[in-house]
Scaffold this motif. Structure first.
Motif, PDB file in Angstrom:
ATOM      1  N   GLU A   1       0.799  -1.225   0.000  1.00 38.00           N
ATOM      2  CA  GLU A   1       0.000   0.000   0.000  1.00 38.00           C
ATOM      3  C   GLU A   1       0.833   1.277   0.000  1.00 38.00           C
ATOM      4  OE1 GLU A   1      -2.065   0.845   3.705  1.00 38.00           O
ATOM      5  OE2 GLU A   1      -0.394   0.087   4.881  1.00 38.00           O
TER       6      GLU A   1
ATOM      7  N   GLU B   1      -7.282   7.204   7.736  1.00 41.43           N
ATOM      8  CA  GLU B   1      -6.337   6.712   6.735  1.00 41.43           C
ATOM      9  C   GLU B   1      -7.058   6.440   5.422  1.00 41.43           C
ATOM     10  OE1 GLU B   1      -4.476   2.951   7.771  1.00 41.43           O
ATOM     11  OE2 GLU B   1      -3.637   2.715   5.761  1.00 41.43           O
TER      12      GLU B   1
ATOM     13  N   ALA C   1      -5.806   4.396   1.882  1.00 43.80           N
ATOM     14  CA  ALA C   1      -4.679   3.627   1.351  1.00 43.80           C
ATOM     15  C   ALA C   1      -5.033   3.046  -0.007  1.00 43.80           C
ATOM     16  CB  ALA C   1      -4.315   2.503   2.317  1.00 43.80           C
TER      17      ALA C   1
ATOM     18  N   GLU D   1      -5.626  -6.219   4.047  1.00 42.95           N
ATOM     19  CA  GLU D   1      -5.536  -4.783   3.764  1.00 42.95           C
ATOM     20  C   GLU D   1      -4.552  -4.519   2.638  1.00 42.95           C
ATOM     21  OE1 GLU D   1      -4.128  -1.788   6.282  1.00 42.95           O
ATOM     22  OE2 GLU D   1      -2.188  -2.681   6.627  1.00 42.95           O
TER      23      GLU D   1
ATOM     24  N   HIS E   1      -7.985   0.494   0.934  1.00 40.92           N
ATOM     25  CA  HIS E   1      -8.779   0.492   2.158  1.00 40.92           C
ATOM     26  C   HIS E   1      -8.810   1.872   2.784  1.00 40.92           C
ATOM     27  CE1 HIS E   1      -4.615  -0.663   3.211  1.00 40.92           C
ATOM     28  NE2 HIS E   1      -4.785   0.093   4.282  1.00 40.92           N
TER      29      HIS E   1
ATOM     30  N   ASP F   1      -8.815  -0.707   9.919  1.00 38.75           N
ATOM     31  CA  ASP F   1      -8.857  -0.685   8.452  1.00 38.75           C
ATOM     32  C   ASP F   1      -9.980  -1.554   7.931  1.00 38.75           C
ATOM     33  OD1 ASP F   1      -6.270   0.683   7.833  1.00 38.75           O
ATOM     34  OD2 ASP F   1      -5.455  -1.014   8.941  1.00 38.75           O
TER      35      ASP F   1
END
Ligand code: ZN
Ligand code: ZN
Length: 413
Positions: free
Chosen positions: A251, A317, A319, A341, A346, A381
């Protein structure tokens, strides 16, 4: 027994010590691990001392002990916490030493247990470890999280195989995904990290003011704060030691503006939260806050996550992961965030990483918040990317540029 298992496990241990944690000769190493991971912990310990580690210590865990608590402990005891353990972690990090977390959980471990108690235990743990996790989130030291197949987890990923075969198959998959089987895993990792860093650099130059997600069940625009920084898992600690925060990693990520978000986003995979799955869920945002949600399964747990504190219903976050990532291509659902993730783009409910905003680490809480940074005890996440997700960046002068199309990067580096 898998072919070359011992050799591959050794390569895994060497990558952990020499690249991912990047242990320095002046450092101690603290490892937290399930007892099933003893064979790897042994190899890591040897490799660490060979790299001149001053001292290696281990804190062990075991799923059945966790389960026993939910089955037999007094119902009013779930705010109990052994603070000396979190104090120990805190002291270790404060003294500048390295940390390795080996994360392996049976995703169904607490399936039959009271969701309220799970919520209380999770919240208590987040509260009691907040000093320690805030140091980690500032990358005070070099740290790394990896995983290890245990039967309860492997069974969930490969339900048709015997426990023994499922564990073997999971190892084989992890060795593939972590590039362990390549001729020179260290060189492969260096090239992989170089690419991630270039993508992050491109996005940093663009400084989009917002991201627009579209796809089936999804139409969401998220604001990005001024001076946000796109990062990959290739970090440097405050002492300047480069390290990889989690492996595998695919990511690049930054923080969204906690007060700017409009629309609905649909999760593309189930979320394993505190040992229970939240499935088929959507979140609707207004002014960056979740104002509505639906879940086919785990609705109450999702509600308790959102109710953790004020910040848990805002985002911390965003990502991006291409749909062609090796984890996604394995076509497996891992029921383990560390893997899932990195299979898909995500977003996270809860705390933003301060280092994803320029000057964020040095800011006071008020300054960080007014710049758009979210604070919460939680950071959870969940996956939103798939082969149908399109993502656009909105430039300062209001133009729309493609960032991802059908889940793949829409730009070259
Ligand atoms: Zn992430
Ligand atoms: Zn995250």
């Amino acid at each position: 027994m898998l072919e070359n298992f011992d050799r591959n496990l050794q390569k895994y241990a060497d990558l952990i010590v020499n690249m991912w944690v990047n242990l320095q000769p002046t450092q101690r190493l603290l490892i937290r691990a399930p007892i099933e991971a003893a064979p790897l912990v042994e190899k890591v310990t040897i490799s660490a001392y060979q790299a001149s580690a001053r001292l290696v210590t281990v804190i062990w865990s075991h799923d059945p002990l966790e389960l026993a608590r939910f089955q037999y402990a007094p119902r009013d005891s779930f705010e109990e916490f052994a603070s000396w353990i979190s104090d120990g972690y805190y002291q270790h990090i404060k003294d500048g030493h390295a940390l390795l977390s080996i994360y392996a959980e049976d995703p169904d471990l607490l399936k039959e247990q009271d969701q309220k108690l799970i919520g209380i235990a999770m919240k208590t743990r987040m509260q009691k470890t907040s000093q320690f996790s805030s140091l980690l989130s500032k990358n005070a030291v070099n740290w790394n999280v990896i995983s290890y197949p245990i039967p309860g987890w492997a069974r969930k990923v490969f339900p048709r195989l015997s426990d023994e075969l499922a564990v073997e198959k999971l190892w084989d998959t992890i060795f593939d995904i972590c590039r362990i089987k390549q001729a020179d895993p260290l060189a492969a990792w260096k090239e992989h990290v170089r690419q991630l860093v270039s993508r992050a650099g491109y996005m940093n130059q663009k400084q989009y003011t917002a991201l627009k997600y579209s796809g089936p069940g999804t139409d969401l625009t998220l604001g990005l704060p001024e001076n946000h920084i796109w990062l990959s898992a290739g970090f440097a600690s405050q002492a300047g030691i480069p390290f990889i925060a989690n492996a595998p990693t695919e990511e690049i990520f930054t923080l969204p503006h906690k007060g700017i978000g409009e629309g609905t986003i649909r999760a593309s995979m189930p979320l394993n939260y505190g040992g229970t799955l939240i499935e088929d869920f959507s979140l609707t945002f207004k002014d960056g806050k979740v104002i509505g949600f639906t879940a086919e399964k785990g609705q109450e747990l999702l509600k308790s996550l959102l109710d953790t504190d004020e910040g848990a219903s805002h985002l911390g976050e965003v990502a991006l992961v291409p749909h062609s990532s090796p984890i996604s291509q394995s076509k497996l659902l891992f029921y383990n965030t560390l893997f899932d993730e990195n299979a898909a783009s995500h977003i996270a409910l809860g705390r933003a990483y301060r280092f994803s905003l320029e000057g964020g680490v040095a800011m006071s809480e008020e300054q960080f918040a007014s710049a758009g940074g979210n604070y919460s005890l939680a950071h959870v996440d969940f996956m939103v990317g798939n082969s149908e997700m399109n993502l656009d960046g909105i430039t300062k002068d209001g133009k729309t540029e493609p960032v991802m199309r059908k889940g793949e990067w829409a730009f070259e580096v």
